[in-house]
Design a protein around this motif. Structure first.
Motif, mmCIF file in Angstrom:
data_model
loop_
_atom_site.group_PDB
_atom_site.id
_atom_site.type_symbol
_atom_site.label_atom_id
_atom_site.label_comp_id
_atom_site.label_asym_id
_atom_site.label_seq_id
_atom_site.Cartn_x
_atom_site.Cartn_y
_atom_site.Cartn_z
ATOM 1 N N GLU A 384 0.828 -1.212 0.000
ATOM 2 C CA GLU A 384 0.000 0.000 0.000
ATOM 3 C C GLU A 384 0.862 1.261 0.000
ATOM 4 O O GLU A 384 0.540 2.244 -0.670
ATOM 5 C CB GLU A 384 -0.952 0.002 1.201
ATOM 6 N N ARG A 385 1.978 1.200 0.721
ATOM 7 C CA ARG A 385 2.868 2.356 0.770
ATOM 8 C C ARG A 385 3.374 2.701 -0.636
ATOM 9 O O ARG A 385 3.471 3.850 -1.022
ATOM 10 C CB ARG A 385 4.055 2.034 1.691
ATOM 11 N N ILE A 386 3.675 1.665 -1.406
ATOM 12 C CA ILE A 386 4.255 1.899 -2.723
ATOM 13 C C ILE A 386 3.206 2.198 -3.788
ATOM 14 O O ILE A 386 3.391 3.063 -4.634
ATOM 15 C CB ILE A 386 5.131 0.688 -3.126
ATOM 16 N N THR A 387 2.079 1.487 -3.729
ATOM 17 C CA THR A 387 1.099 1.633 -4.822
ATOM 18 C C THR A 387 -0.069 2.542 -4.470
ATOM 19 O O THR A 387 -0.790 2.995 -5.355
ATOM 20 C CB THR A 387 0.491 0.265 -5.188
ATOM 21 N N ASN A 390 -5.160 -0.539 -1.433
ATOM 22 C CA ASN A 390 -5.335 -1.392 -0.265
ATOM 23 C C ASN A 390 -5.636 -2.830 -0.697
ATOM 24 O O ASN A 390 -6.731 -3.129 -1.170
ATOM 25 C CB ASN A 390 -6.496 -0.831 0.574
ATOM 26 N N PRO A 391 -4.662 -3.734 -0.515
ATOM 27 C CA PRO A 391 -4.846 -5.102 -1.023
ATOM 28 C C PRO A 391 -5.878 -5.928 -0.263
ATOM 29 O O PRO A 391 -6.216 -7.017 -0.708
ATOM 30 C CB PRO A 391 -3.449 -5.720 -0.907
ATOM 31 N N TYR A 392 -6.377 -5.397 0.856
ATOM 32 C CA TYR A 392 -7.492 -6.096 1.512
ATOM 33 C C TYR A 392 -8.769 -5.882 0.709
ATOM 34 O O TYR A 392 -9.712 -6.651 0.794
ATOM 35 C CB TYR A 392 -7.699 -5.587 2.935
ATOM 36 N N CYS B 88 13.138 6.704 0.858
ATOM 37 C CA CYS B 88 13.095 5.970 -0.422
ATOM 38 C C CYS B 88 11.732 5.355 -0.678
ATOM 39 O O CYS B 88 11.404 5.008 -1.808
ATOM 40 C CB CYS B 88 14.184 4.898 -0.469
ATOM 41 N N GLN B 89 10.942 5.185 0.382
ATOM 42 C CA GLN B 89 9.610 4.601 0.181
ATOM 43 C C GLN B 89 8.500 5.640 0.326
ATOM 44 O O GLN B 89 7.318 5.297 0.361
ATOM 45 C CB GLN B 89 9.392 3.448 1.161
ATOM 46 N N LEU B 90 8.910 6.884 0.384
ATOM 47 C CA LEU B 90 7.928 7.969 0.396
ATOM 48 C C LEU B 90 7.533 8.236 -1.056
ATOM 49 O O LEU B 90 8.400 8.400 -1.911
ATOM 50 C CB LEU B 90 8.575 9.221 0.997
ATOM 51 N N HIS B 91 6.254 8.224 -1.349
ATOM 52 C CA HIS B 91 5.825 8.425 -2.737
ATOM 53 C C HIS B 91 5.176 9.784 -2.943
ATOM 54 O O HIS B 91 4.670 10.390 -2.014
ATOM 55 C CB HIS B 91 4.921 7.269 -3.183
ATOM 56 N N MET B 92 5.214 10.235 -4.178
ATOM 57 C CA MET B 92 4.816 11.608 -4.462
ATOM 58 C C MET B 92 3.308 11.832 -4.365
ATOM 59 O O MET B 92 2.841 12.965 -4.436
ATOM 60 C CB MET B 92 5.337 12.041 -5.836
#
Lengths: 640, 253
Positions: A384-387, A390-392, B88-92
């Motif tokens: 979720e942080r990256i995309t 929410n995969p739930y 590095c895992q903070l997204h825009m």
């Protein structure tokens, strides 16, 4: 005249070979060890464990890392776990079974004796790490916990949450730190090896660049250990850290070390897909997710409905359909290839249509959200942080990515390359994983090589060789340094029109399209030529900003991309000669009627070991090390 | 595709440790909500190179929040606004079109600046070399299950052991203290039987090295815990203090 490829496998029964070896080697007197200096390049699991152990024994160690601390090596990113044949769960595991699973998982393209030794020392690794204070997962009774992992029917994987690599690396780093304090390890951080120095046929030194000041340095030793990891970044996008590179190994190749099985790469099926051109790296999601997630795409090409709007009968659970007995748990190579096929058919999902769904809706319904959260909570959070999804609630989107390279510098049983005195450990060598690596075995190999193999084989080399006195003023140092300086100078003076990243990305595209999950002779021939053309272009048109005498990331990367541009061509050549499908190497011409890999044991049960041709880089010589299987029967992997 | 946005950046530029530093202003016109913060800097750097300017230097490696290489102060907060997340895992997607973002290096006496956003954190390695290990040479280990460790202790040790050594705690601390970093290692071992015989020597040596390296004292601001990408609790510091007092009062090694 090329040296004969002798793997130096000790005599005796498979079970006795390692003991026989240890019984027969020459030893170095404790008082003499301190007269020898060993250069260890790379401080990941292999390099860190080797440096610490050799220093404990009394050798003087100089350790080198390109990063600002030894603790940051990419081993740190390994999530899942480390295998060992402890058989604590009493579920039938033995050293033999760990050996057998590893050799079968490698699709019978690795050496029996090496893999057996790996299984033998696996238990010592766990003991050592626990003694260092590595906080492995435990049961309520206070004993160590185990879990199962791909390719095995027993629970033999030890783990520290999803951070096993981190904890093992910090263990090795701590052991190194202790030796740094004692003055037995001299640590060189932010220091990049640019060349290997060979004197009288022996590896005797390295040329390094200080990545802060740009200073070029010469280091002399009695042996050189390359522990510099894999070369997955030749594909530009991979799960490797940004600084992972082939330069140290490649420079050794150019000095005469053979390169083994360069085409064997592992493509991991469960990674977060590419989201755009700016993408700089790919993030792996642990393959444990496939235990409860179902992989699917729409039946209809170009179906742009949201996943939750696509009714059950219009979905294709393609792994379950094609492999009813293993379903979503087929090995990495099979899962990856099938995901590619459905995307090639236009059935990929998401904005880029280069992704498949990994859907937890059924499991959440069956087990409850809390169970799924307990099992995969941290992974769902990361996704979720990256995309931002929410995969739930909506299925994950996943796609394969380059993850590990089984190929590497060729080494014999002693981990010695074809250059005497040059040893290669961990992912940087080709040795133990054959055509495909099983989960939880990379950490095992790195630490086996460093803690338990090299202390013996290096001692044997030191005690049994006449290593002449030499100095850094030797002509070989002079020549290597001047070549390294020349390359840097050249990179900075081209002042062309394209950036290093643009060239790297182009190389990655050629590699991924032609030397990726599914390969053909035509595609590989195209790759060989396109890479050579791109290389020429690079040396005419690259633009490297900045100075040679400061911290200059672009300059570092330029040198590494230059070497990737040579390696890529060799990988394509190697894939071209291997006219079979095995492990991570799938040649479309060699498949069964129903699309499964067809290995050719009659003609290809060998390691290809490539020798650099100093007169023409495009004409390397291939040597074969035949693989003899005296203890296991070669079978076809079937997951139907 | 996701809509692109314009991001304005004010970035600290400094050619070397002794050179004067200053903020420079840049704009990235085509930022994408899906890109990571470091990818935004990649895009900016490609742009700068094309314009014949020097790219912004910053440390980075794994880009998945575990190696601890990256470290930027983003709008005054170490690692930026998202809790328990390395930059590095903070997204825009956390930013909007037209936003201005200020980017600075870790600032601490014990972390001398190298260039732009890159600092020298080798003081951390020296603290570790002062005692952050169990003295067990390879080959000396008993069977891994010979010593029982309660699950609770093992989990606590793991909480502390997950420190990635990024240095955010130092950057966030008003005193530039390395207490959370040092304490995380001390607390890991304090919860494990391994290394018990050397625990007093360890804590004294590590704490003294920390002070000698020029890090400040801890005065319980807890800014370190707030920015820690691994969520390491300041209870580690309490443990370290206890261990240290015991070691000092005992007087012996």
């Amino acid at each position: 005249m090329a040296p004969v490829l002798d793997a130096k496998i000790p005599a005796g029964r498979l079970q006795d070979k390692w003991d026989n070896y240890k019984n027969s080697i020459k030893l170095v007197n404790p008082a003499n060890k301190r007269k020898h200096t060993i250069l260890v390049v790379g401080t990941g699991l292999a390099g860190g464990s080797a440096a610490a152990t050799l220093a404990e024994l009394g050798y003087n160690v100089k350790a080198f890392t390109i990063l600002d601390s030894a603790r940051r090596a990419h081993s740190i990113a390994a999530q899942g776990g480390i295998n060992a044949a402890k058989n604590y769960p009493n579920d039938g595991d033995t050293i033999w079974r760990l050996f057998y699973d590893t050799i079968k998982g490698g699709d019978y393209r690795s050496r029996e004796a090496n893999v057996y030794r790996l299984a033998q020392v696996s238990n010592n690794i766990i003991d050592q790490c626990v003694a260092q204070g590595v906080p492995f997962a435990r049961e309520y009774g206070g004993l160590l916990a185990n879990r199962s992992f791909g390719g095995a029917q027993v629970e033999r994987t030890f783990y520290a949450r999803g951070q096993t690599g981190q904890q093992l690396l910090l263990g090795a780093y701590a052991a190194m730190s202790r030796q740094v304090a004692k003055g037995k390890i001299q640590m060189h951080t932010r220091s990049e090896m640019l060349d290997l120095v060979v004197i009288d046929g022996r590896a005797r030194g390295i040329i390094t660049r200080n990545l802060v000041t740009g200073e070029i340095e010469r280091h002399l030793g009695d042996a050189v250990l390359l522990c510099t990891g894999g070369y997955g970044n030749v594909y530009y996008l991979s799960t490797n850290a940004k600084n992972c590179n082939v330069t140290a190994a490649w420079r050794a190749y150019r000095r005469g070390a053979y390169f083994g099985n360069p085409c064997f790469t592992q493509i991991h099926p469960t990674c977060i897909p590419v989201s755009g051109e700016y993408q700089s790296k790919l993030t792996l999601m642990s393959e444990s997710l496939r235990n409860d997630g179902r992989v699917w795409v729409p039946k209809q090409p170009g179906d742009s409905r949201r996943p939750t709007e696509i009714p059950e009968e219009e979905r294709d659970y393609f792994l379950e359909r094609r492999y009813p007995s293993f379903g979503n748990l087929v090995p990495r190579d099979v899962a990856s290839r099938n995901s590619k096929y459905v995307c090639d058919e236009g059935r990929g999902v998401g904005e880029t249509q280069l992704a498949v769904y990994l859907d937890f809706a059924d499991s959440i319904q069956r087990l409850g959200r809390n169970v799924i959260e307990e099992r995969y909570g941290n992974l769902f959070e990361m996704y979720e942080r990256i995309t931002g999804e929410n995969p739930y609630q909506v299925p994950m989107r996943i796609y394969p990515a380059v993850h590990y390279t089984m190929g590497g510098l060729w080494v014999d049983y002693e981990l010695q390359s074809t250059i005497p005195g040059l040893f290669v450990l961990g992912e940087a060598n080709f040795s133990d994983h054959g055509g495909n690596r099983l989960g939880a075995s990379a950490l095992m190999q790195g630490l086996a090589d460093g803690y338990f193999v090299i202390p013996y084989s290096l001692g044997h080399y030191i005690a049994g060789s006449r290593i002449e006195a030499a100095s850094t003023a030797h002509d070989a140092f002079e020549a290597a340094e001047s070549e390294a300086r020349g390359r840097i100078q050249k990179l900075l003076t081209i002042k062309g029109n394209r950036t290093v990243t643009e060239f790297h990305r182009d190389l990655g595209r050629i590699m991924w399209d032609n030397v990726g999950m599914s390969r053909t002779a035509d595609g590989l021939r195209i790759a060989v030529d396109e890479i050579a053309a791109l290389r020429d272009q690079f040396w005419q048109d690259v633009f490297v900003p900045g100075e040679p005498t400061t911290y200059n990331k672009n300059l570092e990367f330029a040198g590494r991309v230059a070497d990737f541009l040579e390696l890529g061509e060799l990988m394509a050549r190697d894939a071209l000669i291997r006219e079979e499908s095995c492990g991570g190497h799938f040649r479309e011409e060699f498949q069964s009627e129903d699309g499964e890999a067809l290995r050719n044991d009659k003609d290809f049960t060998f390691v290809s070991a490539w020798q650099h041709n100093p007169d023409d880089i495009r004409k390397p010589t291939m040597h074969k090390e035949p693989l003899a299987f005296e203890n296991v029967e070669l079978t076809t992997r079937s997951y139907k | 595709m996701a809509h692109s946005m314009r991001i304005n950046l004010k970035i600290w530029r400094q050619a070397g440790p002794d050179a004067p530093g200053r903020f420079e202003t840049y704009a990235v016109e085509e930022a994408n909500p899906h890109m990571s913060f470091l990818e935004l800097l990649d895009v900016l750097n490609e742009q700068l190179i094309k314009e014949g300017k020097e790219p912004v230097e910053f440390d980075h490696d794994c880009r998945e929040g575990i190696c601890g290489s990256c470290g930027l102060v983003v709008n005054g907060v170490a690692h930026g606004p998202q809790k328990r997340t390395a930059v590095c895992q903070l997204h825009m997607r956390h930013y909007g079109d037209g936003d201005t973002i200020v980017v600075e290096p870790w600032r601490a006496t014990a972390f001398p600046l190298i260039r732009d956003l890159v600092v020298d954190r080798s003081a951390f390695d020296r603290i570790m070399a002062a005692g952050g290990y169990v003295s067990v040479s390879t080959g000396n280990a008993p069977d891994a299950n010979a010593v029982l460790i309660s699950k609770v202790d093992a989990e606590l040790a793991m909480d502390y052991a997950s420190c990635i050594g990024c240095g955010a705690s130092v950057a966030a601390c008003p005193n530039a203290s390395a207490s959370l970093f040092t304490a995380a290692k001390v607390a890991q071992f304090a919860h494990l039987p391994q290394g018990h015989p050397e625990r007093r020597r360890r804590v004294r040596s590590m704490v003294e090295t920390m002070e000698a390296e020029g890090f400040g004292d801890c005065s319980n601001h807890a800014e370190c815990e707030a920015v820690c990408p691994k969520g390491i609790s300041i209870s580690a510091i309490a443990t370290m203090r206890r261990e240290y007092m015991k070691a000092v009062l005992s007087g012996s090694d």
